[in-house]
Design a protein around this motif. Structure first.
Motif, mmCIF file in Angstrom:
data_model
loop_
_atom_site.group_PDB
_atom_site.id
_atom_site.type_symbol
_atom_site.label_atom_id
_atom_site.label_comp_id
_atom_site.label_asym_id
_atom_site.label_seq_id
_atom_site.Cartn_x
_atom_site.Cartn_y
_atom_site.Cartn_z
ATOM 1 N N ARG A 1 8.086 -40.971 21.381
ATOM 2 C CA ARG A 1 6.671 -40.644 21.171
ATOM 3 C C ARG A 1 5.777 -41.346 22.184
ATOM 4 N NH1 ARG A 1 6.242 -36.202 19.018
ATOM 5 N NH2 ARG A 1 4.063 -36.727 18.481
ATOM 6 N N GLN A 2 6.249 -41.403 23.425
ATOM 7 C CA GLN A 2 5.473 -42.001 24.498
ATOM 8 C C GLN A 2 6.124 -41.636 25.828
ATOM 9 O OE1 GLN A 2 5.621 -46.262 24.123
ATOM 10 N NE2 GLN A 2 7.723 -46.388 24.814
ATOM 11 N N SER A 3 5.421 -41.948 26.906
ATOM 12 C CA SER A 3 5.981 -41.808 28.251
ATOM 13 C C SER A 3 5.865 -43.151 28.947
ATOM 14 C CB SER A 3 5.227 -40.726 29.031
ATOM 15 O OG SER A 3 3.899 -41.146 29.298
ATOM 16 N N ASN A 4 6.391 -43.206 30.167
ATOM 17 C CA ASN A 4 6.289 -44.452 30.926
ATOM 18 C C ASN A 4 4.968 -44.559 31.677
ATOM 19 O OD1 ASN A 4 8.832 -45.403 30.172
ATOM 20 N ND2 ASN A 4 9.842 -44.234 31.785
ATOM 21 N N ASP A 5 4.085 -43.596 31.467
ATOM 22 C CA ASP A 5 2.768 -43.593 32.101
ATOM 23 C C ASP A 5 1.735 -44.013 31.049
ATOM 24 O OD1 ASP A 5 0.391 -43.116 33.412
ATOM 25 O OD2 ASP A 5 1.056 -41.243 34.315
ATOM 26 N N LEU A 6 1.319 -45.282 31.091
ATOM 27 C CA LEU A 6 0.400 -45.796 30.085
ATOM 28 C C LEU A 6 -0.959 -45.119 30.151
ATOM 29 C CD1 LEU A 6 1.192 -49.628 30.302
ATOM 30 C CD2 LEU A 6 2.158 -47.932 28.754
ATOM 31 N N LEU A 7 -1.414 -44.791 31.361
ATOM 32 C CA LEU A 7 -2.718 -44.154 31.501
ATOM 33 C C LEU A 7 -2.688 -42.735 30.951
ATOM 34 C CD1 LEU A 7 -5.596 -44.385 32.499
ATOM 35 C CD2 LEU A 7 -4.820 -43.695 34.772
ATOM 36 N N LEU A 8 -1.604 -42.017 31.181
ATOM 37 C CA LEU A 8 -1.476 -40.663 30.646
ATOM 38 C C LEU A 8 -1.419 -40.692 29.124
ATOM 39 C CD1 LEU A 8 -1.111 -37.650 31.322
ATOM 40 C CD2 LEU A 8 1.360 -38.050 31.342
ATOM 41 N N ASP A 9 -0.710 -41.670 28.560
ATOM 42 C CA ASP A 9 -0.669 -41.796 27.099
ATOM 43 C C ASP A 9 -2.034 -42.155 26.534
ATOM 44 O OD1 ASP A 9 1.990 -41.223 27.252
ATOM 45 O OD2 ASP A 9 2.684 -43.277 26.998
ATOM 46 N N ARG A 10 -2.822 -42.910 27.295
ATOM 47 C CA ARG A 10 -4.132 -43.313 26.801
ATOM 48 C C ARG A 10 -5.055 -42.094 26.644
ATOM 49 N NH1 ARG A 10 -7.219 -48.028 27.076
ATOM 50 N NH2 ARG A 10 -5.208 -49.096 27.053
ATOM 51 N N VAL A 11 -4.962 -41.123 27.533
ATOM 52 C CA VAL A 11 -5.814 -39.933 27.416
ATOM 53 C C VAL A 11 -5.186 -38.880 26.512
ATOM 54 C CG1 VAL A 11 -6.830 -40.334 29.669
ATOM 55 C CG2 VAL A 11 -4.835 -38.866 29.496
ATOM 56 N N GLN A 12 -4.001 -39.180 25.949
ATOM 57 C CA GLN A 12 -3.342 -38.356 24.932
ATOM 58 C C GLN A 12 -2.945 -36.974 25.455
ATOM 59 O OE1 GLN A 12 -5.031 -38.783 20.876
ATOM 60 N NE2 GLN A 12 -6.676 -39.944 21.862
ATOM 61 N N LEU A 13 -2.508 -36.933 26.729
ATOM 62 C CA LEU A 13 -1.923 -35.725 27.289
ATOM 63 C C LEU A 13 -0.438 -35.951 27.531
ATOM 64 C CD1 LEU A 13 -4.597 -34.568 29.910
ATOM 65 C CD2 LEU A 13 -4.341 -33.858 27.527
ATOM 66 N N HIS A 14 0.339 -34.873 27.491
ATOM 67 C CA HIS A 14 1.776 -34.950 27.701
ATOM 68 C C HIS A 14 2.148 -34.123 28.929
ATOM 69 C CE1 HIS A 14 2.149 -35.473 23.022
ATOM 70 N NE2 HIS A 14 1.526 -36.479 23.620
ATOM 71 N N GLN A 15 3.130 -34.635 29.666
ATOM 72 C CA GLN A 15 3.679 -33.873 30.792
ATOM 73 C C GLN A 15 5.111 -33.472 30.472
ATOM 74 O OE1 GLN A 15 3.475 -34.071 35.554
ATOM 75 N NE2 GLN A 15 4.405 -35.875 34.664
ATOM 76 N N LEU A 16 5.406 -32.191 30.647
ATOM 77 C CA LEU A 16 6.723 -31.641 30.348
ATOM 78 C C LEU A 16 7.238 -30.900 31.570
ATOM 79 C CD1 LEU A 16 5.814 -30.091 26.867
ATOM 80 C CD2 LEU A 16 6.710 -32.390 27.288
#
Length: 387
Positions: free
Chosen positions: A121-136
């Motif tokens: 339920r997270q990625s290694n990109d802390l900034l991307l997780d902060r804005v609550q977007l996911h990359q697939l």
């Protein structure tokens, strides 16, 4: 005669040279050739040099930096911050600083660097997780739009604007897809199969997330509407590009530019250890394996205590041992007056009270003679043995 022939040969040679020069002048055709020396050192060191020059040509103020240490000096109002480099070493504190800067009115654009892990339920990109977007990955998407086959440019990202009949086309990498699970995005841009750019509001500022920034590097910025898109996203603002946040450490720089010096330093350290490790003198002979007698150990221990603590300490230890034994045999002994204590000791040991008082009263002299000290110890030992 020889002078005349020499003169004639000289005139004939000069005429031939003039004729040859005229012939070459009439036959020679000048032309221009361009020699490609490759990109300049500035272009090799800055992959976004063409993007900077383009934005400056549009009238924008453009600067670039190698880290976020310049963030406190940037006024967020009418300013765009483009994080186009690796951000895996960003700390949570730095992310808070960037988000607070954006909330105050800044325009933030960054590249999503890591894929969403559904299990963690997270990625290694802390900034991307902060804005609550996911990359697939785009290939893992199941539900595709029904009009994919009707798209004439399925690999290009389309940005639709108001009052425009045709979209703008950008060359994002279609291998990645941005997902907005909480419907926070205000606008987005898609290719035929995936979404590659999203824009969100954040306080007084805005955040733009893209799947990659290669379309703005020097080889690709002139393609499609890539350059126009960069200008559109940063219009009416000053621009700061950060594309090399991962600075090389001091050991890496030393190894890269001064390898010979490092080898010499290591060799010097090894020679220093070898020099100071060399034995200076003969070996100490091994002690004999024969063990000492118990009496020798006792004498050595007594000599050590005598030298270290003095005679008074040894006498006091014997006196305390005698008092401890008396208290064990005669309860309440410590509460008796001194004279009665001597009487009790005389009764228990069979010694006279005079002998007991001489042995138990501390001596005022700082140091006794050897004979007197031995006599005092003998009296105390006889009292202790009698108890």
């Amino acid at each position: 005669m020889s002078r005349r022939w020499g003169l004639m040969l000289g005139v004939l040679g000069a005429a031939l040279l003039c004729a040859l020069g005229v012939y070459l002048y009439l036959k020679a055709t000048p032309y221009q050739i361009e020699i490609d020396h490759g990109p300049s050192p500035q272009a090799r060191n800055n992959p976004y040099l063409a993007a900077e020059l383009f934005l400056r040509k549009q009238g924008l103020t453009v600067n670039h930096a190698n880290g976020l240490d310049i963030l406190p000096s940037l006024d967020p109002r009418q300013h765009s911050l483009l994080l186009l480099g690796d951000r895996y070493n960003m700390t949570p504190r730095q992310i808070d600083q960037v988000m607070n800067w954006t909330r105050a009115g800044g325009r933030l654009l960054f590249v999503a660097e890591s894929l969403w892990d559904e299990k963690l339920r997270q990625s290694n990109d802390l900034l991307l997780d902060r804005v609550q977007l996911h990359q697939l990955l785009s290939k893992n998407l199941k539900d595709l739009p029904p009009d994919v086959n009707d798209d004439p440019y399925p690999n290009l990202t389309k940005l639709y604007l108001e009052d425009e009949n045709a979209p703008a086309y950008a060359g994002f990498d279609t291998a990645f897809h941005l997902e907005d699970p909480k419907n926070l995005a205000q606008s987005w841009a898609n290719s035929a199969k995936a979404t590659h750019m999203m824009q969100l509001n954040h306080g007084l500022g805005s955040i733009i997330v893209v799947t990659d920034a290669d379309l703005w590097k020097t080889p690709h910025i002139e393609q499609y509407d890539n350059a126009w898109l960069l200008w559109y996203l940063t219009a009416d603002t000053a621009v700061t590009l950060i594309f090399n946040t991962d600075r090389d450490s001091l050991p890496t720089l030393l190894l890269r530019y001064f390898p010979q010096a490092l080898v010499a330093l290591v060799a010097l350290i090894i020679l220093g250890f070898w020099h100071f490790g060399v034995r200076q003198g003969p070996l100490i002979e091994a002690p004999p394996k024969a063990r000492r007698q118990l009496l020798e150990h006792l004498r050595a221990s007594a000599d050590f205590l005598l030298r270290r603590n003095g005679q008074a300490h040894l006498l006091h230890a014997l006196q305390q041992d005698i008092l401890r034994r008396v208290r064990h045999r005669h309860p309440g002994f410590e509460q008796l007056p001194v004279a009665e204590q001597w009487l009790v000791l005389a009764r228990l040991t069979g010694q006279s009270t005079r002998t007991i008082s001489q042995a138990m009263i501390p001596r005022a002299k700082p140091r006794l003679a050897s004979v007197e000290f031995s006599r005092q110890v003998a009296h105390l030992q006889s009292l202790r043995n009698a108890l």
